[in-house]
Design an enzyme around this catalytic site. Structure first.
Site, PDB file in Angstrom:
ATOM      1  N   ASP A 137      48.928  27.818 -24.170  1.00 38.13           N
ATOM      2  CA  ASP A 137      48.328  28.512 -23.028  1.00 38.13           C
ATOM      3  C   ASP A 137      47.225  29.395 -23.595  1.00 38.13           C
ATOM      4  O   ASP A 137      47.482  30.288 -24.392  1.00 38.13           O
ATOM      5  CB  ASP A 137      49.402  29.355 -22.330  1.00 38.13           C
ATOM      6  CG  ASP A 137      48.838  30.420 -21.394  1.00 38.13           C
ATOM      7  OD1 ASP A 137      47.684  30.285 -20.952  1.00 38.13           O
ATOM      8  OD2 ASP A 137      49.561  31.403 -21.120  1.00 38.13           O
ATOM      9  N   GLU A 169      44.503  29.069 -18.298  1.00 37.66           N
ATOM     10  CA  GLU A 169      45.783  29.757 -18.129  1.00 37.66           C
ATOM     11  C   GLU A 169      46.173  29.884 -16.664  1.00 37.66           C
ATOM     12  O   GLU A 169      47.314  29.580 -16.277  1.00 37.66           O
ATOM     13  CB  GLU A 169      45.731  31.143 -18.761  1.00 37.66           C
ATOM     14  CG  GLU A 169      47.043  31.909 -18.569  1.00 37.66           C
ATOM     15  CD  GLU A 169      47.083  33.237 -19.295  1.00 37.66           C
ATOM     16  OE1 GLU A 169      48.143  33.561 -19.849  1.00 37.66           O
ATOM     17  OE2 GLU A 169      46.063  33.955 -19.298  1.00 37.66           O
ATOM     18  N   GLU A 170      45.248  30.332 -15.831  1.00 39.04           N
ATOM     19  CA  GLU A 170      45.569  30.528 -14.422  1.00 39.04           C
ATOM     20  C   GLU A 170      45.969  29.218 -13.743  1.00 39.04           C
ATOM     21  O   GLU A 170      46.889  29.179 -12.926  1.00 39.04           O
ATOM     22  CB  GLU A 170      44.395  31.154 -13.689  1.00 39.04           C
ATOM     23  CG  GLU A 170      44.126  32.605 -14.057  1.00 39.04           C
ATOM     24  CD  GLU A 170      43.183  32.763 -15.229  1.00 39.04           C
ATOM     25  OE1 GLU A 170      42.826  33.900 -15.567  1.00 39.04           O
ATOM     26  OE2 GLU A 170      42.801  31.732 -15.817  1.00 39.04           O
TER      27      GLU A 170
END
Length: 590
Positions: free
Chosen positions: A362, A380-381
């Site tokens: 991540d 990541e989001e």
């Protein structure tokens, strides 16, 4: 020697001497009540330099599986398969789980591992909450049902009444707004719900019947006192600790985050109690009306629709492990004698799909989840939106320090998405058929490691920056030192910190190759449709392998490059060209 080691492992395996996967799996003779937790002792031990290495010396047992159940379902390539056009690779299949999984010891709780379910019931085939003793202090999550009474009516009583109204049929966005503001009166004027109103106006009822779903979510949120009966420790800086929690418990905590019930979590200004933690209440997501927010809400409401239906709610566990590596364990990079491990580069495919069963990176923010509850929509989001169970880490994970990472094992994928940033879209429901391990966790392990954010990209070409990134990658890639490399899956990664953080893709690839070599892991590297980068990286790796380049020698070459770059940055050659030139000019020194 090799034959002896193989024979010894086979002997141990045949005699059933399985060792634990990590320290959190080690056996503990004490009861769950006694072991979970003396948090003051835990903090003291961890801050003194706790290591996550095991003391169990028994040998590993590999878990064999007839079918992995996690094959890619689309046409894109999975590492280990034949390379497609635009992809390059070394020979040999990269290791992944469950094929290289080691049998775990029984789930147990100790001072470094909090288990929020009853372990005895777990081994009787039931997942029920473990009953502990309520606390309200700086070392644990402050749960809304335990808010100290400071008014005529307790806060949870107000929350309970407001949410119960939402369980009735016909709840509107206005009702949701009114309920949330009832127990958050300080934010009556500054919290906006524009995104939520827009979502309901624009989305067909066939996709999500808002009123019906809100009713189910409110019922789930109200189960908090029933589902969480043991204190949840905060994963603080400089403290290695692990939390194992059921997927149902996570869904309840996230329902409370949606309804913004967590006290003391609505501000992060400097000096505030939780200023060093990510946000968790969803108020920031509701505020901004934008296409990004609408697509996030589609994915999140799909998640809540799934977990509130009896037929589809998940029934496993998820583990969150904060790892802090003591300075005594940091590598001396200029002295490392490891050669490069195997690398396979893919211009097509995604970490979360083609990297199934591997340790998946991540590209994190120091505050895990980054802008998932705001406008952020990069790697990541997107991962947190596809797997919303990851969002609960924001409830208890303090900002990551340079020598720390967060590993999450067992998270489930609920949504298929497409695009990136402004082009991001929720695509469709995802049915996750990934097998589970002995602790009923999906064979999915994600490691959050945060790269440096370079306002000036030239700052990355310094010894200090390179050492920091090497350490961060190594902390994330490192496995328990007692686990043989044969049982360590490859790392699935890519251009870590090379977008908004302005990292140089070539330098970051070399850094990750070096960290993986010291951690004794292979790499699957995804360049996200950049075929030229894939070819350049593969050529560089082949050159390093052919010259038997060690990590220490490559580190010294990078320091040479930093000195060269500081004098010629306006017209400096890239780091791949520089190293290639040096290796060809001075082969006798390699």
């Amino acid at each position: 020697m090799k034959k002896f080691i193989i024979g010894y492992l086979a002997f141990c395996t045949n005699h059933g001497q399985a060792r634990c996967h990590s320290k959190m799996a080690c056996k503990n003779d004490s009861s769950q009540v006694k072991a979970c937790l003396d948090h003051s002792d835990m903090a003291g031990e961890s801050r003194a330099g706790t290591s996550r290495e095991t003391t169990d010396s028994s040998s590993p047992k590999q878990r064999h599986s007839q079918s992995s159940g996690n094959e890619a379902t689309d046409s894109r390539q999975k590492p280990g398969a034949e390379a497609r056009s635009g992809d390059t690779r070394d020979e040999g299949k990269l290791k992944s789980k469950p094929e290289c999984h080691m049998q775990l010891d029984k789930l147990s709780a100790n001072r470094q591992h909090t288990v929020l379910i009853d372990i005895k019931e777990f081994y009787a085939g039931r997942i029920v909450p473990y009953k502990g003793k309520h606390v309200w202090d700086s070392k644990h999550v402050k749960l809304p049902q335990h808010y100290p009474p400071n008014a005529m009516e307790p806060r949870w009583a107000v929350t309970d009444r407001a949410l119960k109204k939402l369980t009735q049929r016909g709840a509107s966005v206005g009702d949701v707004e009114g309920a949330i503001k009832m127990y958050n009166p300080a934010h009556n004027k500054d919290w906006s719900f524009e995104a939520l109103y827009t979502y309901v106006e624009r989305l067909p009822k066939l996709e999500n019947n808002f009123s019906h779903l809100i009713s189910k979510m409110a019922k789930l949120a109200l189960k908090l006192p029933e589902l969480i009966q043991h204190p949840i420790p905060l994963l603080r800086q400089n403290c290695s600790h692990t939390i194992t929690i059921s997927q149902e418990q996570i869904s309840c905590l996230l329902a409370n985050a949606f309804f913004c019930t967590f006290p003391h979590r609505n501000t992060r200004h400097a000096g505030s109690e939780y200023g060093n933690f990510p946000t968790i209440n969803f108020s920031s997501l509701f505020a901004v009306r934008s296409p990004r927010t609408l697509e996030k809400l589609r994915a999140l409401f799909h998640y809540f629709n799934t977990v509130t239906e009896e037929a589809t709610k998940p029934i496993g566990l998820v583990t969150f492990e904060r790892i802090c590596l003591h300075p005594s364990k940091w590598p001396e990079w200029n002295k490392q004698m490891e050669n490069m491990t195997n690398l396979r580069v893919y211009s097509k495919g995604l970490i979360e799909r083609e990297g199934q069963g591997m340790l998946q990176v991540d590209f994190a923010s120091k505050f895990v989840g980054g802008g998932v509850l705001g406008q952020g929509l990069v790697q990541e989001e997107i991962r947190f939106i596809q797997c919303p169970e990851l969002i609960v880490a924001r409830l208890f994970t303090e900002k990551l320090a340079d020598n720390e990472c967060l590993k999450i094992t067992g998270a489930q994928m609920y949504s298929n998405t497409s695009g990136y940033s402004d082009n991001f879209e929720w695509h469709s429901p995802h049915t996750d058929s990934t097998e589970r391990d002995e602790w009923k966790r999906r064979y999915c392990q994600i490691v959050a490691i945060d790269a440096l954010n370079f306002a000036d990209p030239r700052q990355q070409f310094t010894e200090k920056s390179i050492k920091r990134e090497l350490l961060k990658a190594y902390v994330g890639f490192k496995e328990d030192s007692n686990i043989p490399s044969e049982y360590t899956p490859a790392v699935a990664t890519g251009n870590w910190g090379c977008g908004a953080f302005k990292g140089d893709p070539m330098l970051k690839a070399l850094i990750q190759m070096m960290a993986a070599a010291v951690a004794k892991r292979d790499l699957a590297y995804f360049t996200f449709e950049n075929r030229k980068q894939a070819e350049d990286l593969q050529r560089m790796h082949e050159l390093l392998k052919s010259q038997k380049m060690t990590v220490g020698k490559l580190y010294n070459l990078l320091q040479d490059y930093c000195r060269y770059y500081s004098h010629h940055h306006h017209k400096a050659k890239n780091v791949f060209d520089y190293i290639s030139e040096k290796m060809c000019v001075r082969p006798s020194q390699l």
